[in-house]
Design a protein around this motif. Structure first.
Motif, short mmCIF file in Angstrom:
data_model
loop_
_atom_site.label_atom_id
_atom_site.label_comp_id
_atom_site.label_asym_id
_atom_site.label_seq_id
_atom_site.Cartn_x
_atom_site.Cartn_y
_atom_site.Cartn_z
N SER A 42 -33.05 -58.07 -53.32
CA SER A 42 -33.65 -58.29 -52.01
C SER A 42 -35.16 -58.19 -52.12
O SER A 42 -35.70 -57.76 -53.15
CB SER A 42 -33.13 -57.23 -51.03
OG SER A 42 -33.79 -55.99 -51.25
N PRO A 43 -35.91 -58.55 -51.09
CA PRO A 43 -37.36 -58.37 -51.13
C PRO A 43 -37.77 -56.92 -51.34
O PRO A 43 -38.88 -56.65 -51.81
CB PRO A 43 -37.81 -58.88 -49.75
CG PRO A 43 -36.77 -59.88 -49.36
CD PRO A 43 -35.48 -59.32 -49.89
N GLU A 44 -36.85 -56.00 -51.03
CA GLU A 44 -37.18 -54.58 -51.17
C GLU A 44 -36.61 -53.96 -52.45
O GLU A 44 -36.79 -52.77 -52.68
CB GLU A 44 -36.64 -53.80 -49.96
CG GLU A 44 -37.35 -54.12 -48.66
CD GLU A 44 -36.99 -55.49 -48.09
OE1 GLU A 44 -37.85 -56.12 -47.46
OE2 GLU A 44 -35.84 -55.93 -48.31
N ALA A 55 -35.53 -64.68 -51.28
CA ALA A 55 -36.95 -64.96 -51.11
C ALA A 55 -37.62 -63.82 -50.36
O ALA A 55 -36.97 -63.08 -49.61
CB ALA A 55 -37.13 -66.27 -50.34
N ASP A 56 -38.92 -63.69 -50.56
CA ASP A 56 -39.70 -62.69 -49.84
C ASP A 56 -40.77 -63.42 -49.02
O ASP A 56 -41.76 -63.90 -49.57
CB ASP A 56 -40.37 -61.73 -50.82
CG ASP A 56 -41.06 -60.56 -50.11
OD1 ASP A 56 -41.25 -60.64 -48.89
OD2 ASP A 56 -41.41 -59.58 -50.80
N PRO A 99 -44.78 -70.09 -52.11
CA PRO A 99 -43.65 -70.69 -51.38
C PRO A 99 -42.39 -69.86 -51.58
O PRO A 99 -42.10 -69.39 -52.68
CB PRO A 99 -43.51 -72.08 -52.01
CG PRO A 99 -44.85 -72.37 -52.58
CD PRO A 99 -45.40 -71.06 -53.04
N GLY A 100 -41.62 -69.69 -50.50
CA GLY A 100 -40.39 -68.92 -50.59
C GLY A 100 -39.34 -69.65 -51.40
O GLY A 100 -39.04 -70.81 -51.13
N ASN A 101 -38.82 -68.99 -52.42
CA ASN A 101 -37.73 -69.59 -53.17
C ASN A 101 -36.68 -68.53 -53.45
O ASN A 101 -36.93 -67.34 -53.44
CB ASN A 101 -38.22 -70.27 -54.46
CG ASN A 101 -39.03 -69.35 -55.35
OD1 ASN A 101 -38.99 -68.13 -55.20
ND2 ASN A 101 -39.79 -69.92 -56.26
N ALA A 102 -35.44 -69.01 -53.67
CA ALA A 102 -34.30 -68.11 -53.80
C ALA A 102 -33.22 -68.81 -54.59
O ALA A 102 -33.33 -70.00 -54.93
CB ALA A 102 -33.79 -67.69 -52.42
N GLN A 145 -35.23 -64.54 -39.70
CA GLN A 145 -35.79 -64.59 -41.04
C GLN A 145 -36.72 -65.78 -41.23
O GLN A 145 -37.84 -65.65 -41.73
CB GLN A 145 -34.66 -64.65 -42.08
CG GLN A 145 -33.84 -63.38 -42.19
CD GLN A 145 -34.65 -62.22 -42.76
OE1 GLN A 145 -35.39 -62.38 -43.72
NE2 GLN A 145 -34.50 -61.05 -42.17
N ASP A 146 -36.25 -66.96 -40.81
CA ASP A 146 -36.99 -68.19 -41.13
C ASP A 146 -38.35 -68.29 -40.45
O ASP A 146 -39.26 -68.92 -40.98
CB ASP A 146 -36.14 -69.41 -40.76
CG ASP A 146 -35.07 -69.70 -41.81
OD1 ASP A 146 -34.96 -68.90 -42.76
OD2 ASP A 146 -34.35 -70.71 -41.69
N ILE A 147 -38.51 -67.68 -39.28
CA ILE A 147 -39.79 -67.83 -38.58
C ILE A 147 -40.94 -67.16 -39.32
O ILE A 147 -42.11 -67.43 -39.01
CB ILE A 147 -39.73 -67.27 -37.13
CG1 ILE A 147 -39.33 -65.80 -37.14
CG2 ILE A 147 -38.80 -68.11 -36.28
CD1 ILE A 147 -39.40 -65.16 -35.76
#
Length: 473
Positions: A99-101, A228-229, A235-238, A378-380
């Motif tokens: 996760s981002p954390e 993604a973080d 750019p957010g990638n996952a 999340q997306d906003i």
């Protein structure tokens, strides 16, 4: 003034032979005389690709909330899925998630689960379950081109066959499960119903997916994901890897504008190595690609707020992607459709009574609300997102959820609060319960992990692959 229809039987028409359409038929079949599904394309026999479902090329799984709804509608379905090779993945026991954390722990006690399989397999098992009922039939290669009735009562549909001939098909209830291509907003306008609110929130994410022959047995293999973080300047990638039937890995990689994956098969694993952790690339280095790379740009969150309309005709309902479609990274679509269909069946216990359609639309909006809050919430926060910007409340909530997520890396109670929500078995309000707030305030009770939490047996398999690869160099 339109004359009230006279019903000699109770027939329901379902627009679309998608999994949402099949679940809609499952919801109503025990309460009516017949159900006819109108499908624009042919339907395959068995677990084969279905025309008009490009998202089938990308990873799919059923959240616990969706799986339980399907099982309630069609008892025995999950057992058939497992018999056909699907995987039941306990959460978080069999999940390796960055996760981002930080890395989530694999707690020995599983509180929820998910079902992992190819979309083709899931579709085929549900379809077979529904169509074995003699009250349900399918009319393929046929399009619905309009609704019959007026703003008070929909009385059926107008259909067009492959040869261009049109006919009228009367029905007591019409259910739109045609998906993202729905024409219900236009049909409502033709009936004189206006004022429909719509939202579209798009992070610009692009999906690239591929099937691999797994180098290890996939039964009980964990789901692996790198999230993604949105706080990072890049750019957010996952990416995600799911074990599916046939000892295969289904892998999807995602990237936002400025860092999107391509169709180039030689670039697929290289892109996986650009994620926040290289675990997916390390695994794919030992796997055999079985397919080309499939790409989709259709990842926007889009919702029609039918439940807010001042007028709604009796005899019409919409569910699934016809109401709301979500960024597929959250894997919510099938589960939300199933929960919507279950809500419809619950209301049908009192019969096809006046006002049923409006009550159904409001009930269908319930599970949509939860999934919409999760996806959009999340997306906003991505800089590339169009359609909405985070306000002060959104930013405060993101900071709180981030703290709860960090706590979940070392707290079973926090991890359970998150999985309750992600499994679509709790509302967003559950994460601000006083007990959860206190858990987040205390923070993680164990130190953060510094590497992917593979089990000793999984590491032994992976070490064997690494040793074998080294000996051939």
């Amino acid at each position: 003034m339109t004359e009230a229809p006279r019903w000699s039987s109770t027939r329901v028409v379902v627009i679309g032979g998608s999994i949402g359409g099949m679940l809609a038929a499952a919801a109503v079949k025990d309460h009516v005389d017949s159900v006819e599904i109108i499908e624009a394309h042919d339907l395959p026999e068995g677990p084969a690709p279905r025309t008009g479902v490009p998202q089938a090329a990308h990873i799919h799984f059923l959240h616990a909330g969706g799986a339980e709804a399907i099982e309630s509608l069609l008892p025995g379905t999950m057992e058939q899925m497992l018999a056909a090779g699907a995987n039941r993945i306990p959460m978080t026991t069999n999940m390796v998630i960055y996760s981002p954390e930080g890395w989530y722990r694999r707690w020995e006690r599983a509180t929820h689960y998910m079902f992992s399989a190819s979309r083709d397999l899931t579709d085929s098992v549900v379809r077979a379950q529904v169509l074995k009922d003699p009250r349900v039939s399918v009319r393929t290669s046929t399009k619905v081109v309009g609704l019959l009735g007026d703003h008070r009562q929909v009385t059926g549909v107008r259909v067009q066959a492959a040869d261009g001939k049109e006919a009228e098909l009367r029905a007591r209830l019409v259910i739109d499960a045609s998906g993202r291509a729905t024409r219900t907003p236009q049909w409502l306008t033709h009936l004189g119903i206006t004022g429909l609110a719509e939202k579209r929130i798009d992070s610009g994410l692009v999906y690239a997916s591929r099937l691999y022959r797994a180098p290890v047995p996939t039964r009980d293999w964990p789901m692996v994901g790198v999230q993604a973080d949105p706080r990072l300047p890049q750019p957010g990638n996952a990416g995600g890897l799911l074990p599916i039937e046939g000892d295969r890995w289904h892998v999807s990689l995602m990237g936002a504008p400025g860092g999107q994956p391509t169709r180039d098969p030689d670039a697929f694993e290289a892109f996986a190595r650009t994620l926040r952790h290289p675990v997916l690339a390390d695994l794919l280095a030992h796997a055999e690609p079985l397919t080309d790379v499939s790409i989709t740009h259709s990842t926007a969150n889009r919702r029609y707020f039918y439940e807010r309309l001042r007028r709604w005709p009796d005899g019409l309902a919409a569910l699934g992607d016809s109401v709301a479609s979500f960024n597929p990274v959250y894997a919510q679509g099938i589960s939300v459709a199933a929960q919507g269909a279950l809500a419809l069946r619950t209301l049908l216990a009192d019969g096809l009574t006046p006002g049923l359609a409006r009550r159904a639309q409001r009930a269908i909006a319930g599970p949509v609300d939860t999934a919409w809050a999760l996806a959009v919430g999340q997306d906003i926060h991505y800089s590339t997102t169009t359609g909405a910007n985070p306000n002060v409340v959104d930013r405060l909530l993101q900071r709180y959820v981030s703290r709860l997520s960090r706590t979940a890396t070392g707290s079973f109670r926090a991890a359970t609060a998150l999985t309750d929500l992600l499994a679509l078995q709790a509302s967003p309000a559950s994460v601000v319960h006083p007990r959860v707030l206190l858990t987040a305030l205390v923070g993680p009770l164990r130190p953060q992990l510094d590497q992917p939490p593979f089990t000793p047996s999984e590491r032994k398999l992976l070490d064997g692959l690494n040793n074998a690869a080294a000996s051939t160099r």
